[in-house]
Motif scaffolding. Structure first.
Motif, PDB file in Angstrom:
ATOM      1  N   ILE A 201       0.924  -1.497   0.019  1.00  0.00           N
ATOM      2  CA  ILE A 201       0.068  -0.060  -0.070  1.00  0.00           C
ATOM      3  C   ILE A 201       1.054   1.214   0.043  1.00  0.00           C
ATOM      4  N   VAL A 202       1.891   1.291   0.776  1.00  0.00           N
ATOM      5  CA  VAL A 202       2.844   2.360   0.801  1.00  0.00           C
ATOM      6  C   VAL A 202       3.347   2.618  -0.508  1.00  0.00           C
ATOM      7  N   LYS A 203       3.847   1.528  -1.263  1.00  0.00           N
ATOM      8  CA  LYS A 203       4.419   1.609  -2.378  1.00  0.00           C
ATOM      9  C   LYS A 203       3.808   2.186  -3.495  1.00  0.00           C
ATOM     10  N   LEU A 204       2.347   1.753  -3.396  1.00  0.00           N
ATOM     11  CA  LEU A 204       1.396   1.893  -4.621  1.00  0.00           C
ATOM     12  C   LEU A 204       0.842   3.330  -4.449  1.00  0.00           C
ATOM     13  N   SER A 205       0.402   3.622  -3.271  1.00  0.00           N
ATOM     14  CA  SER A 205       0.068   4.870  -2.877  1.00  0.00           C
ATOM     15  C   SER A 205       0.139   5.550  -1.476  1.00  0.00           C
ATOM     16  N   LEU A 206       0.957   6.499  -1.004  1.00  0.00           N
ATOM     17  CA  LEU A 206       1.199   7.119  -0.055  1.00  0.00           C
ATOM     18  C   LEU A 206       0.047   7.564   0.750  1.00  0.00           C
ATOM     19  N   THR A 207      -0.810   8.455  -0.332  1.00  0.00           N
ATOM     20  CA  THR A 207      -2.140   8.700  -0.209  1.00  0.00           C
ATOM     21  C   THR A 207      -3.101   8.109   0.388  1.00  0.00           C
ATOM     22  N   ARG A 208      -3.331   6.817  -0.147  1.00  0.00           N
ATOM     23  CA  ARG A 208      -4.233   5.906   0.268  1.00  0.00           C
ATOM     24  C   ARG A 208      -3.659   5.171   1.581  1.00  0.00           C
ATOM     25  N   PHE A 209      -2.244   5.266   1.941  1.00  0.00           N
ATOM     26  CA  PHE A 209      -1.817   4.545   3.127  1.00  0.00           C
ATOM     27  C   PHE A 209      -2.201   5.564   4.516  1.00  0.00           C
ATOM     28  N   ARG A 210      -1.870   7.005   4.173  1.00  0.00           N
ATOM     29  CA  ARG A 210      -2.174   7.789   5.072  1.00  0.00           C
ATOM     30  C   ARG A 210      -3.567   8.101   5.203  1.00  0.00           C
ATOM     31  N   LYS A 211      -4.544   7.668   4.445  1.00  0.00           N
ATOM     32  CA  LYS A 211      -6.015   7.754   4.671  1.00  0.00           C
ATOM     33  C   LYS A 211      -6.359   6.717   5.551  1.00  0.00           C
ATOM     34  N   LEU A 212      -5.870   5.667   5.315  1.00  0.00           N
ATOM     35  CA  LEU A 212      -5.892   4.389   6.130  1.00  0.00           C
ATOM     36  C   LEU A 212      -5.403   4.718   7.676  1.00  0.00           C
ATOM     37  N   VAL A 213      -4.427   5.167   7.534  1.00  0.00           N
ATOM     38  CA  VAL A 213      -3.697   5.655   9.003  1.00  0.00           C
ATOM     39  C   VAL A 213      -4.506   6.565   9.579  1.00  0.00           C
ATOM     40  N   SER A 214      -4.940   7.433   8.960  1.00  0.00           N
ATOM     41  CA  SER A 214      -5.886   8.696   9.613  1.00  0.00           C
ATOM     42  C   SER A 214      -7.299   8.011  10.278  1.00  0.00           C
ATOM     43  N   ALA A 215      -7.854   7.210   9.456  1.00  0.00           N
ATOM     44  CA  ALA A 215      -8.854   6.673   9.820  1.00  0.00           C
ATOM     45  C   ALA A 215      -8.873   5.652  11.047  1.00  0.00           C
ATOM     46  N   ARG A 216      -7.606   5.041  10.980  1.00  0.00           N
ATOM     47  CA  ARG A 216      -7.473   4.188  12.331  1.00  0.00           C
ATOM     48  C   ARG A 216      -7.111   4.983  13.377  1.00  0.00           C
ATOM     49  N   MET A 217      -6.355   6.065  13.110  1.00  0.00           N
ATOM     50  CA  MET A 217      -5.905   6.868  14.537  1.00  0.00           C
ATOM     51  C   MET A 217      -7.275   7.622  14.918  1.00  0.00           C
ATOM     52  N   ILE A 218      -8.216   7.888  14.102  1.00  0.00           N
ATOM     53  CA  ILE A 218      -9.394   8.513  14.612  1.00  0.00           C
ATOM     54  C   ILE A 218     -10.135   7.579  15.482  1.00  0.00           C
ATOM     55  N   ILE A 219     -10.081   6.201  15.078  1.00  0.00           N
ATOM     56  CA  ILE A 219     -10.683   5.068  15.884  1.00  0.00           C
ATOM     57  C   ILE A 219      -9.769   5.104  17.171  1.00  0.00           C
ATOM     58  N   LYS A 220      -8.589   4.996  17.214  1.00  0.00           N
ATOM     59  CA  LYS A 220      -7.689   5.018  18.416  1.00  0.00           C
ATOM     60  C   LYS A 220      -8.031   6.310  19.481  1.00  0.00           C
ATOM     61  N   LYS A 221      -8.422   7.254  18.918  1.00  0.00           N
ATOM     62  CA  LYS A 221      -8.717   8.432  19.554  1.00  0.00           C
ATOM     63  C   LYS A 221      -9.833   8.219  20.390  1.00  0.00           C
ATOM     64  N   GLN A 222     -11.056   7.700  19.667  1.00  0.00           N
ATOM     65  CA  GLN A 222     -12.313   7.572  20.001  1.00  0.00           C
ATOM     66  C   GLN A 222     -12.159   6.383  21.164  1.00  0.00           C
ATOM     67  N   GLU A 223     -11.095   5.410  20.856  1.00  0.00           N
ATOM     68  CA  GLU A 223     -11.091   4.401  22.151  1.00  0.00           C
ATOM     69  C   GLU A 223     -10.350   5.064  23.068  1.00  0.00           C
ATOM     70  N   ILE A 224      -9.626   5.601  23.092  1.00  0.00           N
ATOM     71  CA  ILE A 224      -8.763   6.475  24.055  1.00  0.00           C
ATOM     72  C   ILE A 224      -9.741   7.174  24.948  1.00  0.00           C
ATOM     73  N   ALA A 225     -10.780   7.829  24.199  1.00  0.00           N
ATOM     74  CA  ALA A 225     -11.643   8.730  25.045  1.00  0.00           C
ATOM     75  C   ALA A 225     -12.656   8.025  25.698  1.00  0.00           C
ATOM     76  N   ALA A 226     -13.218   6.686  24.989  1.00  0.00           N
ATOM     77  CA  ALA A 226     -13.860   6.031  25.798  1.00  0.00           C
ATOM     78  C   ALA A 226     -13.309   5.243  27.099  1.00  0.00           C
TER      79      ALA A 226
END
Length: 293
Positions: free
Chosen positions: A138-163
């Motif tokens: 994924i990193v090799k083909l598209s850093l943009t797509r990888f960053r979108k995956l990371v961004s979505a996952r980190m949002i989930i992580k923030k929500q989990e941390i808040a919970a």
């Protein structure tokens, strides 16, 4: 072309690759490049305008970029198909990242590798980090797509941390209330004076210190300090709840064994004199009280 210009162009190309309308956009961009006199329509996005400018200044390079885009999108590798086919392994990779104390450091290492396993072999050498290898294509083909995956996952992580934070706060307040009730029972007081509050605060502090000692002494292989500390407080709260049940029964008229009415014994493993000290303090109070009489 400067590094900044190259990075900007790379991001534009990656955004085009990720777009579901990439083919129509590329056809439109190519038409503008082949006819430099044709004015760019106001509806054309800034990313497409950037590629038009690049193509008009570098026609041969634009042809190579176009061929690369078609090869990526029409070839054997389709990034969305790859993500879908490897969704379970990708999920495990992000679960691993979310458990790390510094996930961004590992994510940056993946980005710096440009998807080349050789550049990150020192990281993947650890058996527990081999799950990250699935992210490299994924990193090799598209850093943009990888960053979108990371961004979505980190949002989930923030929500989990808040919970988890809200859950911790509720448990902490409930624990404080039970500690106060237990202290009042042991010391035969109904209202805490200033001195009692200090002693109760010290008991709570010792329980927290015991949690740190528990983590250092009982951290299991592959277990995070957070999980180890959670095991400590689960045992502490079970013991505390058991004692609360005893007090509830006495309030309803049952005869109880008061030897069982103590602060959680898990603390005693690290501060064995804590329970006795509370009792001694109360005895000293009574002693001074009678001496004054």
């Amino acid at each position: 072309m400067t590094n900044e210009e190259y990075d900007k162009l790379a991001e534009v190309v990656q955004n085009l690759i990720d777009s579901p309308h990439w083919r129509a956009s590329l056809v439109s961009i190519t038409a503008y490049v082949k006819d430099p006199t044709k004015p760019v329509a106001p509806s054309v996005t800034e990313n497409s305008r950037e590629l038009v400018r690049f193509g008009r200044d570098n026609p041969a390079a634009f042809d190579r970029v176009s061929a690369l885009i078609y090869r990526i999108k029409s070839g054997d590798v389709d990034i969305e198909a790859y993500i879908q086919a490897n969704s379970e392994e990708i999920e495990k990779a992000f679960e691993f990242l979310n458990k790390q104390e510094r996930p961004i450091k590992t994510i940056n290492a993946l980005v710096d590798s440009e998807g080349d396993p050789k550049k990150i072999q020192h990281l993947l050498a650890r058996s527990d980090k081999k799950v990250l290898a699935v992210l490299l294509p994924i990193v090799k083909l598209s850093l943009t797509r990888f960053r979108k995956l990371v961004s979505a996952r980190m949002i989930i992580k923030k929500q989990e941390i808040a919970a988890k934070g809200n859950e911790y706060l509720r448990a902490f307040r409930a624990r404080q209330s039970k500690q106060k009730r237990l202290y009042c029972y042991i010391n035969r007081v109904s209202v805490l004076n200033a001195e009692d509050k200090v002693r109760l605060k010290e008991i709570s502090r010792k329980a927290a210190l015991a949690a740190d000692m528990f983590v250092e002494a009982n951290l299991q292989d592959g277990e995070s300090k957070y999980d180890a500390r959670r095991r400590y407080w689960e045992e502490y709260d079970r013991d505390l709840d058991s004692t609360m049940n005893i007090l509830d029964k006495e309030e309803k008229g049952a005869k109880i064994n008061r030897e069982f009415v103590t602060f959680p014994k898990i603390v005693d493993k690290f501060f064995p004199n804590e329970k006795q000290r509370v009792k001694d303090n109360k005895l000293n109070q009574l002693k001074h009280k009678f001496q004054r009489r």
